[in-house]
Motif scaffolding. Sequence first.
Motif, mmCIF file in Angstrom:
data_model
loop_
_atom_site.group_PDB
_atom_site.id
_atom_site.type_symbol
_atom_site.label_atom_id
_atom_site.label_comp_id
_atom_site.label_asym_id
_atom_site.label_seq_id
_atom_site.Cartn_x
_atom_site.Cartn_y
_atom_site.Cartn_z
ATOM 1 N N GLN A 141 15.745 -7.928 -7.349
ATOM 2 C CA GLN A 141 15.870 -9.386 -7.459
ATOM 3 C C GLN A 141 16.415 -9.998 -6.171
ATOM 4 O O GLN A 141 16.767 -11.186 -6.153
ATOM 5 C CB GLN A 141 16.820 -9.732 -8.614
ATOM 6 C CG GLN A 141 16.418 -9.083 -9.917
ATOM 7 C CD GLN A 141 15.761 -10.060 -10.872
ATOM 8 O OE1 GLN A 141 16.016 -11.250 -10.811
ATOM 9 N NE2 GLN A 141 14.905 -9.553 -11.735
ATOM 10 N N TYR A 185 19.537 -3.403 -8.030
ATOM 11 C CA TYR A 185 19.545 -4.834 -8.356
ATOM 12 C C TYR A 185 18.203 -5.319 -8.877
ATOM 13 O O TYR A 185 17.792 -6.452 -8.649
ATOM 14 C CB TYR A 185 20.010 -5.644 -7.120
ATOM 15 C CG TYR A 185 21.387 -5.205 -6.672
ATOM 16 C CD1 TYR A 185 21.563 -4.428 -5.525
ATOM 17 C CD2 TYR A 185 22.514 -5.481 -7.446
ATOM 18 C CE1 TYR A 185 22.815 -3.964 -5.149
ATOM 19 C CE2 TYR A 185 23.775 -5.022 -7.078
ATOM 20 C CZ TYR A 185 23.929 -4.262 -5.934
ATOM 21 O OH TYR A 185 25.170 -3.794 -5.558
ATOM 22 N N LYS A 186 17.481 -4.404 -9.566
ATOM 23 C CA LYS A 186 16.211 -4.752 -10.242
ATOM 24 C C LYS A 186 15.268 -5.512 -9.302
ATOM 25 O O LYS A 186 14.531 -6.391 -9.724
ATOM 26 C CB LYS A 186 16.505 -5.588 -11.506
ATOM 27 C CG LYS A 186 17.199 -4.780 -12.595
ATOM 28 C CD LYS A 186 17.154 -5.476 -13.954
ATOM 29 C CE LYS A 186 18.186 -6.608 -14.007
ATOM 30 N NZ LYS A 186 18.237 -7.258 -15.334
ATOM 31 N N CYS A 209 22.136 -10.370 -10.998
ATOM 32 C CA CYS A 209 22.235 -9.088 -10.273
ATOM 33 C C CYS A 209 22.992 -9.240 -8.952
ATOM 34 O O CYS A 209 22.464 -8.902 -7.881
ATOM 35 C CB CYS A 209 20.838 -8.535 -9.990
ATOM 36 S SG CYS A 209 19.911 -8.215 -11.465
#
Length: 492
Positions: A307, A304-305, A217
């Motif tokens: 992360q 970006y989840k 990510c």
Amino acid sequence: MAGVRAVDRRHFPLEDIPSIVKLFKEQLESSSEPDLALLSIVVGAVENSLTCNRSVSVQKETDTLCEHKLPAVQYHITEALYSRFHASIKGAVDLTQYSGSKYATRELVKKVSDVVWNSLSKTYYKDKAHLQSLYSYLTVRRLDCFGVAFTVVAGCQVLGYRDVHLALSEDHAWVVFGEGGSQTAEVTWHGKGNEDKRGQPVGPGTGSRSWLYVNGCPVICTRPMEVAALVSAINPSLSATSDAMEVALLQQELLWLLYDLGHLTHYPMAIGNLSDLEEVSPTPGRPPCSTLFQEAAMSARTYYKNQHVYPYTYQGGYFYRHKMYKEAFESWANAADVIRLYNYSRDDEEIYKEFLEIANDLIPHIMKVVSSGHSAHSILKDPECFAHLIRFYDGICQWEEGSPTPVLHIGWAKPLVNTISKFDADVRTQVVIECRGDDSSEGFEGAMAEPETDLKDDVKKKELLDSLLREEASCVDEDEICNNKSSSGKGT
Ligand SMILES: CC1(C)CN=C(N2CCN(c3ncnc4sc(CCF)cc34)CC2)S1
């Protein structure tokens, strides 16, 4: 072949911050792409003139608020450096060798990386400040690792490749290229003593779940986001303890310009940089830095989840500096919730140092400060504070699990035990720490939920915690533990 973009004389000489902001605004709003080489040379020239070989005393004299006069950036200097960059890149890369495709190839990207790499001066201290811009590259042939990656992208722009873009993790930079940015290539080095992997795709890093590649990510830049990266990389530091105020103000104004144009939305670290600057000197009429730190965290969660670690350490650092210790614990626990599903590998030293400082320096300092007080509202009596700290430590423990490199050592255990033992048993037993089963993906998402603080005992976690306290008690002064326990009325 990209036409040589003449440097527009109208803006020069650049003598103050508004004139530089105007140049950036025009570049960002013009029909074609913003010119990375031009903008990097300009801000590099300003940074160099105000931070390199300048005595701090001189700095004090010129620091009056009213005059933001900058040492003028002259047209002929800028144009000469710009032409030198165009000539060096075009002179070294014979484009007829690289098929007619409008997309760059791995060979082309590697060739540009080689041209930059081989033109760097042989020996210089790579970690020095002010080595990130094309001004540094074109005047002293020195670049840091980010600077090499940025210069490769600027070089590909000179050659007319609009598909080569900067990819950024929290501690490394590489490039994407090809149709849909589907290809990746290393173009610079990372860390100390590591063989560079230039030309290779970004490979096992993602497989090994190392933080360095943020688990697939990274921030994939557009041209305007590459401008945001060069602005973020502006370094106002004059020395370890002081900044050149005009350089910081220039960086702040340029970041607000990029923010207003929407180019920071997908760039959490740039928002974090702007927040740090706003904390030091707030811009009237702009959101408070606390809001910006939250926006950075939301950007990382949204795009970006979740992360990325830095948005939470930016935020935690702010709360810590403002003595908002419960909020700091929560931010640091959120940071640990990110790192818990990574595996710690040798390339992740930077984030290791970040967590080490929080666990063994910042949290112990907070414990010392709050232990002197006896307020009923003390965080030592707040089960939610205890829950945040357990989530923080648990995240680091889980980070270590399954990692090729150990994280924890005795140096971590003492401050950990000291911190936990500052909370009385009647506070600790108010906290439930639910185990989220074995499905790490489910656990991962779940990690973002607020910790349960229902007044129910969770036997498994409590036993683990008490065994940790008992086990580590041998390394911490026995009496101290016993005293703490007796004050809480509960022996082991
Ligand atoms: C919370 C903190 C310790 C404060 N500053 C931090 N940073 C300062 C600015 N940083 C950055 N800011 C914008 N863009 C980038 S791209 C990158 C990886 C190397 F290319 C680093 C970085 C890195 C992180 S993290």
